[in-house]
Write an enzyme that holds these catalytic residues in place. Structure first.
Site, PDB file in Angstrom:
ATOM      1  N   HIS A 149       0.761   6.277  -6.180  1.00 45.48           N
ATOM      2  CA  HIS A 149      -0.557   6.639  -5.652  1.00 45.48           C
ATOM      3  C   HIS A 149      -1.630   6.416  -6.706  1.00 45.48           C
ATOM      4  CE1 HIS A 149       1.400   9.582  -2.534  1.00 45.48           C
ATOM      5  NE2 HIS A 149       1.759   8.324  -2.370  1.00 45.48           N
ATOM      6  N   SER A 192       1.930   3.853   0.945  1.00 44.05           N
ATOM      7  CA  SER A 192       0.851   4.756   0.547  1.00 44.05           C
ATOM      8  C   SER A 192       0.195   4.379  -0.774  1.00 44.05           C
ATOM      9  CB  SER A 192       1.329   6.211   0.524  1.00 44.05           C
ATOM     10  OG  SER A 192       2.448   6.367  -0.308  1.00 44.05           O
TER      11      SER A 192
END
Length: 231
Positions: A209, A154
């Site tokens: 992230h 991610s």
């Protein structure tokens, strides 16, 4: 991106007609399927071991031990092999915390691929993916206090989102359109991360992230936008 539970045993070129054909049809280029396979295959092997179909259940912990991102290896921890503190900046992005973690990330990757390939081409898409994996690792290393390993794609996916937003921002500036909608998207990303971080008791690697997003945004600033060229 997922921070695993602590392990007590361890402290350019122009867009080609090929790109345009895939972008126009929404199909996924073969090179991207290879990236997907590099994430799917390890998880399938580990799932089989978890279910005692082959190997042994301990394979997953060994995989995390050798290929997850351990921030402590950048300090005084002893690596399992000489290049581990370097290779982990890439290998963590191809391991996942389970089948649903994998499915969520790969579904997101396949959804992001067509719009970004349409704008930058397959080669630059893969370059942005790689830069975002590295950026995610750097963000985690710089900001985390976790002693547990971090795994998942991610960080790279947030980098792709950052690249899309960066291209859109540049296009809006060039055409005199408002950039306020991008601020709304950024706020939604922040709130979404905060909610998931709370729901998972702090096991969301928001640092990854953030690092991936910033790396993707910055890298995309140097990438020609073929959609703008054709406008």
């Amino acid at each position: 991106m997922h921070v695993l539970a602590s392990d007590p045993s361890r402290r350019g070129t122009e867009m080609t007609s090929h790109d345009e054909r895939f972008a126009g049809s929404g199909r996924i280029p073969r090179a991207v399927w290879i990236v997907v396979s590099l994430s799917v295959l390890p998880e399938l092997i580990l799932q089989g071991a978890d279910l005692d179909l082959w190997g042994r259940p301990g394979w997953r912990s060994v995989a995390y031990e050798y290929a997850g991102f351990w921030a402590g290896l950048l300090g005084d921890w002893r690596p399992n092999y000489t290049l581990q503190p370097i290779l982990m900046f890439v290998t963590y992005g191809f391991l996942h915390a389970g089948i649903w973690h994998l499915v969520l990330n790969m579904t997101t990757l396949l959804a992001l691929t067509p719009p970004l390939v349409a704008q930058v081409g397959t080669g630059r898409f893969l370059a942005l993916y790689g830069v975002s994996i590295l950026g995610g690792a750097v963000g985690f290393a710089a900001l985390t206090r976790a002693t547990a390993p971090m795994v998942g794609a991610s960080g790279a996916l947030f980098g792709l989102v950052g690249a899309l937003m960066s291209l859109d921002f540049r296009r809006r500036i060039d055409t005199g359109r408002p950039v306020a909608p991008l601020a709304g998207t950024a706020l939604a990303l922040i709130l979404g991360n905060a909610l998931v971080w709370w729901a998972t008791n702090g096991r969301l690697a928001w640092e990854t992230h953030l690092g991936g997003f910033l790396a993707g945004w910055i890298a995309a600033m140097a990438v020609p936008d073929r959609r703008a060229d054709r406008a």
